[in-house]
Design a protein around this motif. Structure first.
Motif, mmCIF file in Angstrom:
data_model
loop_
_atom_site.group_PDB
_atom_site.id
_atom_site.type_symbol
_atom_site.label_atom_id
_atom_site.label_comp_id
_atom_site.label_asym_id
_atom_site.label_seq_id
_atom_site.Cartn_x
_atom_site.Cartn_y
_atom_site.Cartn_z
ATOM 1 N N ASP A 87 32.138 -34.944 6.736
ATOM 2 C CA ASP A 87 32.971 -34.756 5.956
ATOM 3 C C ASP A 87 34.183 -34.091 6.665
ATOM 4 O OD1 ASP A 87 31.907 -36.426 3.966
ATOM 5 O OD2 ASP A 87 30.958 -34.530 3.027
ATOM 6 N N THR A 88 33.746 -33.193 7.669
ATOM 7 C CA THR A 88 34.988 -32.543 8.530
ATOM 8 C C THR A 88 35.915 -33.462 8.649
ATOM 9 O OG1 THR A 88 33.481 -30.858 8.953
ATOM 10 C CG2 THR A 88 35.503 -30.817 10.269
ATOM 11 N N GLY B 48 42.499 -27.613 1.367
ATOM 12 C CA GLY B 48 41.353 -27.621 2.293
ATOM 13 C C GLY B 48 41.015 -26.372 2.632
ATOM 14 N N GLY B 49 39.810 -26.428 3.314
ATOM 15 C CA GLY B 49 39.469 -24.999 4.044
ATOM 16 C C GLY B 49 38.169 -25.232 4.580
ATOM 17 N N LEU B 50 37.418 -23.709 4.815
ATOM 18 C CA LEU B 50 36.164 -23.989 5.276
ATOM 19 C C LEU B 50 34.984 -23.754 4.214
ATOM 20 C CD1 LEU B 50 34.120 -23.642 7.929
ATOM 21 C CD2 LEU B 50 34.845 -21.129 7.819
ATOM 22 N N VAL B 51 34.048 -24.503 4.136
ATOM 23 C CA VAL B 51 33.035 -24.402 3.185
ATOM 24 C C VAL B 51 31.665 -24.605 3.714
ATOM 25 C CG1 VAL B 51 33.471 -26.855 2.490
ATOM 26 C CG2 VAL B 51 32.357 -25.528 0.934
ATOM 27 N N GLN B 52 30.588 -24.171 3.338
ATOM 28 C CA GLN B 52 29.116 -24.681 3.956
ATOM 29 C C GLN B 52 28.678 -25.818 3.367
ATOM 30 O OE1 GLN B 52 26.922 -20.937 2.773
ATOM 31 N NE2 GLN B 52 27.355 -20.164 4.641
ATOM 32 N N PRO B 53 27.921 -26.390 4.105
ATOM 33 C CA PRO B 53 27.182 -27.871 3.783
ATOM 34 C C PRO B 53 26.861 -27.600 2.376
ATOM 35 C CG PRO B 53 26.589 -27.371 5.875
ATOM 36 C CD PRO B 53 27.280 -25.980 5.599
ATOM 37 N N GLY B 54 27.007 -28.463 1.332
ATOM 38 C CA GLY B 54 26.612 -28.591 0.077
ATOM 39 C C GLY B 54 27.555 -27.696 -0.877
ATOM 40 N N GLY B 55 28.655 -27.392 -0.381
ATOM 41 C CA GLY B 55 29.858 -26.668 -1.032
ATOM 42 C C GLY B 55 30.821 -27.738 -1.743
ATOM 43 N N GLY C 63 48.755 -33.185 5.561
ATOM 44 C CA GLY C 63 47.394 -33.457 5.748
ATOM 45 C C GLY C 63 46.878 -32.025 5.581
ATOM 46 N N THR C 64 45.505 -31.859 5.204
ATOM 47 C CA THR C 64 44.806 -30.461 4.808
ATOM 48 C C THR C 64 43.558 -30.593 5.521
ATOM 49 O OG1 THR C 64 44.535 -28.829 3.317
ATOM 50 C CG2 THR C 64 44.072 -31.300 2.556
ATOM 51 N N GLN C 65 43.329 -29.520 6.241
ATOM 52 C CA GLN C 65 41.915 -29.582 7.162
ATOM 53 C C GLN C 65 40.882 -29.081 6.123
ATOM 54 O OE1 GLN C 65 41.182 -30.069 10.496
ATOM 55 N NE2 GLN C 65 39.122 -29.895 9.659
ATOM 56 N N VAL C 66 39.771 -29.990 6.328
ATOM 57 C CA VAL C 66 38.567 -29.786 5.578
ATOM 58 C C VAL C 66 37.378 -29.504 6.787
ATOM 59 C CG1 VAL C 66 36.550 -30.538 3.934
ATOM 60 C CG2 VAL C 66 39.075 -30.800 3.505
ATOM 61 N N THR C 67 36.690 -28.624 6.541
ATOM 62 C CA THR C 67 35.828 -27.966 7.765
ATOM 63 C C THR C 67 34.584 -27.702 6.949
ATOM 64 O OG1 THR C 67 37.614 -27.248 9.212
ATOM 65 C CG2 THR C 67 35.171 -26.751 9.518
ATOM 66 N N VAL C 68 33.335 -28.369 7.191
ATOM 67 C CA VAL C 68 32.112 -27.991 6.617
ATOM 68 C C VAL C 68 31.245 -27.672 7.559
ATOM 69 C CG1 VAL C 68 30.354 -29.152 5.018
ATOM 70 C CG2 VAL C 68 32.496 -30.035 4.674
ATOM 71 N N SER C 69 30.792 -26.499 7.662
ATOM 72 C CA SER C 69 29.875 -26.085 8.743
ATOM 73 C C SER C 69 29.388 -24.628 8.282
ATOM 74 C CB SER C 69 31.095 -25.420 9.934
ATOM 75 O OG SER C 69 30.206 -24.785 10.812
#
Length: 127
Positions: free
Chosen positions: A90-91, A9-16, A120-126
């Motif tokens: 999806d966050t 998981g991690g931080l990703v921009q929309p569309g990533g 659990g692994t955090q997925v952040t789409v922002s």
């Protein structure tokens, strides 16, 4: 005790894209169906995908169809969730889970069908 180890998981921009990984700790799961669930803040836990023990059958929630792909690598004893075209909705915290059944059919969406869970692994789409 930790039964499964999920990561990626991690931080990703929309569309990533992101690829989540899950592996059991101390056992082989060639006979286990494996699923991915997610829980967003303030929402119920949602079944995302599931793959049969032999990898031949897969199922996806409508919300992720066409964007996510579940797979397993038997040599590495690892199950993956490849996520493309990620959206803010999806966050969530994503959890992998293993069932004692080889395939769950329509029961795949039920958390109680799974005996082993990752942390659990955090997925952040922002943006």
């Amino acid at each position: 005790q930790l039964q499964l180890v999920d990561s990626g998981g991690g931080l990703v921009q929309p569309g990533g894209s992101l690829r989540l990984s899950c592996a059991p700790r101390g056992f082989l799961w060639d006979y286990h169906a494996v699923g991915w669930f997610r829980r967003a803040p303030g929402k119920e836990r949602e079944a995302v995908s599931c793959i049969s023990s032999n990898g031949d059958s897969t199922v996806y929630a409508d919300s992720v169809k066409g964007r996510f792909t579940i797979s397993r690598d038997f040599a590495e004893n690892t199950v993956y969730l490849q996520m493309h075209s990620l959206k803010p909705e999806d966050t969530a915290v994503y959890y992998c889970a293993a069932s004692q059944a080889r395939w769950l059919g329509s029961r795949w969406v039920g958390p109680h069908e799974y005996s082993y869970w990752g942390q659990g692994t955090q997925v952040t789409v922002s943006s």
